[in-house]
Write a protein that holds these residues in place. Sequence first.
Motif, PDB file in Angstrom:
ATOM      1  N   VAL A  13       0.839  -1.204   0.000  1.00  0.00           N
ATOM      2  CA  VAL A  13       0.000   0.000   0.000  1.00  0.00           C
ATOM      3  C   VAL A  13       0.874   1.254   0.000  1.00  0.00           C
ATOM      4  O   VAL A  13       0.653   2.178  -0.798  1.00  0.00           O
ATOM      5  CB  VAL A  13      -1.003  -0.013   1.177  1.00  0.00           C
ATOM      6  N   GLN A  42       2.932  -8.127   6.076  1.00  0.00           N
ATOM      7  CA  GLN A  42       1.718  -8.712   5.474  1.00  0.00           C
ATOM      8  C   GLN A  42       1.830  -8.945   3.966  1.00  0.00           C
ATOM      9  O   GLN A  42       1.401  -9.970   3.453  1.00  0.00           O
ATOM     10  CB  GLN A  42       0.521  -7.792   5.721  1.00  0.00           C
ATOM     11  N   ALA A 201       1.445   1.758   7.811  1.00  0.00           N
ATOM     12  CA  ALA A 201       2.406   0.974   8.599  1.00  0.00           C
ATOM     13  C   ALA A 201       1.874  -0.390   9.020  1.00  0.00           C
ATOM     14  O   ALA A 201       2.492  -1.064   9.858  1.00  0.00           O
ATOM     15  CB  ALA A 201       2.847   1.787   9.818  1.00  0.00           C
ATOM     16  N   PRO A 379      -9.194  -7.150   1.711  1.00  0.00           N
ATOM     17  CA  PRO A 379      -8.413  -7.327   0.497  1.00  0.00           C
ATOM     18  C   PRO A 379      -7.547  -6.099   0.146  1.00  0.00           C
ATOM     19  O   PRO A 379      -7.572  -5.626  -1.003  1.00  0.00           O
ATOM     20  CB  PRO A 379      -9.501  -7.512  -0.546  1.00  0.00           C
TER      21      PRO A 379
HETATM   22  C1  LIG Z   1      -2.348 -14.452   6.309  1.00  0.00           C
HETATM   23  C2  LIG Z   1      -2.799 -13.342   5.422  1.00  0.00           C
HETATM   24  C3  LIG Z   1      -3.453 -13.613   4.220  1.00  0.00           C
HETATM   25  C4  LIG Z   1      -3.886 -12.563   3.403  1.00  0.00           C
HETATM   26  N1  LIG Z   1      -4.382 -12.854   2.158  1.00  0.00           N
HETATM   27  C5  LIG Z   1      -4.682 -11.830   1.311  1.00  0.00           C
HETATM   28  C6  LIG Z   1      -5.081 -12.109  -0.018  1.00  0.00           C
HETATM   29  O1  LIG Z   1      -5.093 -13.253  -0.461  1.00  0.00           O
HETATM   30  N2  LIG Z   1      -5.432 -11.054  -0.805  1.00  0.00           N
HETATM   31  C7  LIG Z   1      -5.409  -9.763  -0.356  1.00  0.00           C
HETATM   32  O2  LIG Z   1      -5.763  -8.853  -1.099  1.00  0.00           O
HETATM   33  N3  LIG Z   1      -4.982  -9.475   0.895  1.00  0.00           N
HETATM   34  C8  LIG Z   1      -4.596 -10.479   1.723  1.00  0.00           C
HETATM   35  N4  LIG Z   1      -4.134 -10.209   2.972  1.00  0.00           N
HETATM   36  C9  LIG Z   1      -4.064  -8.820   3.410  1.00  0.00           C
HETATM   37  C10 LIG Z   1      -2.880  -8.085   2.799  1.00  0.00           C
HETATM   38  O3  LIG Z   1      -1.701  -8.843   2.886  1.00  0.00           O
HETATM   39  C11 LIG Z   1      -2.715  -6.744   3.499  1.00  0.00           C
HETATM   40  O4  LIG Z   1      -3.967  -6.109   3.572  1.00  0.00           O
HETATM   41  C12 LIG Z   1      -1.734  -5.826   2.749  1.00  0.00           C
HETATM   42  O5  LIG Z   1      -0.529  -6.506   2.499  1.00  0.00           O
HETATM   43  C13 LIG Z   1      -1.498  -4.571   3.557  1.00  0.00           C
HETATM   44  O6  LIG Z   1      -0.412  -3.873   2.992  1.00  0.00           O
HETATM   45  P1  LIG Z   1       0.300  -2.727   3.796  1.00  0.00           P
HETATM   46  O7  LIG Z   1       1.291  -2.127   2.895  1.00  0.00           O
HETATM   47  O8  LIG Z   1      -0.774  -1.857   4.385  1.00  0.00           O
HETATM   48  O9  LIG Z   1       0.943  -3.461   5.066  1.00  0.00           O
HETATM   49  P2  LIG Z   1       2.315  -4.251   5.225  1.00  0.00           P
HETATM   50  O10 LIG Z   1       2.591  -5.131   4.068  1.00  0.00           O
HETATM   51  O11 LIG Z   1       2.255  -4.921   6.558  1.00  0.00           O
HETATM   52  O12 LIG Z   1       3.410  -3.092   5.215  1.00  0.00           O
HETATM   53  C14 LIG Z   1       3.560  -2.183   6.264  1.00  0.00           C
HETATM   54  C15 LIG Z   1       5.037  -1.845   6.325  1.00  0.00           C
HETATM   55  O13 LIG Z   1       5.254  -0.769   7.223  1.00  0.00           O
HETATM   56  C16 LIG Z   1       6.526  -0.959   7.814  1.00  0.00           C
HETATM   57  N5  LIG Z   1       6.609  -0.146   9.021  1.00  0.00           N
HETATM   58  C17 LIG Z   1       5.851  -0.276  10.136  1.00  0.00           C
HETATM   59  N6  LIG Z   1       6.210   0.648  11.065  1.00  0.00           N
HETATM   60  C18 LIG Z   1       7.208   1.373  10.515  1.00  0.00           C
HETATM   61  C19 LIG Z   1       8.003   2.454  11.003  1.00  0.00           C
HETATM   62  N7  LIG Z   1       7.834   2.974  12.227  1.00  0.00           N
HETATM   63  N8  LIG Z   1       8.954   2.977  10.187  1.00  0.00           N
HETATM   64  C20 LIG Z   1       9.155   2.449   8.934  1.00  0.00           C
HETATM   65  N9  LIG Z   1       8.438   1.405   8.455  1.00  0.00           N
HETATM   66  C21 LIG Z   1       7.475   0.884   9.223  1.00  0.00           C
HETATM   67  C22 LIG Z   1       6.548  -2.460   8.076  1.00  0.00           C
HETATM   68  O14 LIG Z   1       7.852  -2.949   8.283  1.00  0.00           O
HETATM   69  C23 LIG Z   1       5.874  -3.007   6.834  1.00  0.00           C
HETATM   70  O15 LIG Z   1       6.792  -3.395   5.836  1.00  0.00           O
HETATM   71  C24 LIG Z   1      -3.690 -11.222   3.813  1.00  0.00           C
HETATM   72  C25 LIG Z   1      -2.997 -10.946   4.999  1.00  0.00           C
HETATM   73  C26 LIG Z   1      -2.531 -11.986   5.784  1.00  0.00           C
HETATM   74  C27 LIG Z   1      -1.715 -11.669   7.003  1.00  0.00           C
END
Ligand SMILES: Cc1cc2nc3c(=O)[nH]c(=O)nc-3n(C[C@H](O)[C@H](O)[C@H](O)COP(=O)(O)OP(=O)(O)OC[C@H]3O[C@@H](n4cnc5c(N)ncnc54)[C@H](O)[C@@H]3O)c2cc1C
Length: 400
Positions: A13, A42, A201, A379
């Motif tokens: 994201v 995630q 995050a 999702p």
């Molecule tokens: C088991 C499981 C199955 C799933 N299956 C699906 C699926 O099939 N399809 C789907 O669409 N979604 C699925 N999801 C949901 C999806 O993976 C998440 O909604 C999505 O990856 C969220 O992305 P993100 O970038 O918000 O979070 P993340 O990928 O968690 O990224 C957040 C990032 O922020 C960083 N961060 C945190 N704090 C700090 C800080 N203070 N300073 C610098 N960096 C920081 C972290 O290290 C991390 O890399 C699933 C999730 C899980 C756990």
Amino acid sequence: MDERIGIIGGGIVGIAVARSLLERHLGDITVFEKETRLAAHQTGHNSGVVHAGLYYAAGSLKARLCVSGRASLRDYCLEKNLPYREVGKLVVAVDESELPALAGIEKRARANGVPDLSGINDAGRLREIEPHAAGVAAVHSPHTAVVDFAAITEAMAQDVRAAGGTVLLGQEVVGIAVVGAKVRVRTAVSEHVFDRLIVCAGLQSDVVARLLGADPAPKILPFRGEYWSLNPERNSLVNGMIYPVPDPRFPFLGVHFTRGVYDDVHVGPNAVPALAREGYGWSSVSAKDTWESLRWPGAGALAKKHWRMGVEEISASLVKAIYFHKARRFIPELEMSDLTAKTASGVRAQAWGRDGALLDDFAVEQVGPVTLLRNAPSPAATSCMAIADHLVENYVQVRA
Ligand SMILES: Cc1cc2nc3c(=O)[nH]c(=O)nc-3n(C[C@H](O)[C@H](O)[C@H](O)COP(=O)(O)OP(=O)(O)OC[C@H]3O[C@@H](n4cnc5c(N)ncnc54)[C@H](O)[C@@H]3O)c2cc1C
């Protein structure tokens, strides 16, 4: 002069937001990621499913952004030559008691505009799609797909760098202060001043919100999902995806079979409380994270509502035979030896209110020049490009 915009989080994201801002020439962009690689949490630990929008309440952000995000993600994968396979999903009612809930899913899916959906009421048609599945009825979504979300994140990060953005790895943001109209961001090794900050995050989104002095609610409740693999010799048991009818009281979809983008078949994920925000197994325990969850005002209400489900899920995590029996409901030919050891896990960042309720929809909060994405569970990987456009159009451009 260009606005300076900081983004916290190098998951799919955060990187999609950076890319969307640069595509619109909206500023000078810096992404902070605390790990030494992108997609470390995630985004790199999930089912890899591009959802078509079957489950979400009509009109919710999840419903809207999943349907439009799926289309954008498919186009992006095709353009970049990234693997994208429409293996299709069958949501199966194994007995008559599940028919009303299945009808509810079909109704929602139609309201959300899921393409080419079909309701299946005869076992013959069900077996044409998934010859080894058992059930009395199903809903079929042929365009539900599988991808490699970590590879997509890397490709988008290349776009960000190529457009002049900066991605700082291994830089955890440890301090945030709003000073007048600006926001000051501090890591262990650097300090920056931005016109705006966007926080994506994931599992740490409430921790980062607290750095800013924002409301600690909603808090993140980490729920681990564990996967077993199917013995590769038995992969022919599954053509695409076989999903249960989800329990409407719970925000997770239930243990399912998925043929992944690299042809592996995984079974899972379950949903057990993780004892650490980034706790990928039972031995990973953070006393701080666990204590914070236990003393959260909503803990009692949540435990009262979901204790039975919790006991079932934890038992199935610890005892393979229980997990196997859950899975075999959908594929009667499955044998215990077909499930290899647990092969992977991921931790879901599920937002949790003070009243104990688990937030269903995506949630965003604006604090001065800072936009906080406070709930982005599944999702959200599917929807990443649509979430990015939503944040840019509704929180960045309206304030320009
Ligand atoms: C088991 C499981 C199955 C799933 N299956 C699906 C699926 O099939 N399809 C789907 O669409 N979604 C699925 N999801 C949901 C999806 O993976 C998440 O909604 C999505 O990856 C969220 O992305 P993100 O970038 O918000 O979070 P993340 O990928 O968690 O990224 C957040 C990032 O922020 C960083 N961060 C945190 N704090 C700090 C800080 N203070 N300073 C610098 N960096 C920081 C972290 O290290 C991390 O890399 C699933 C999730 C899980 C756990």
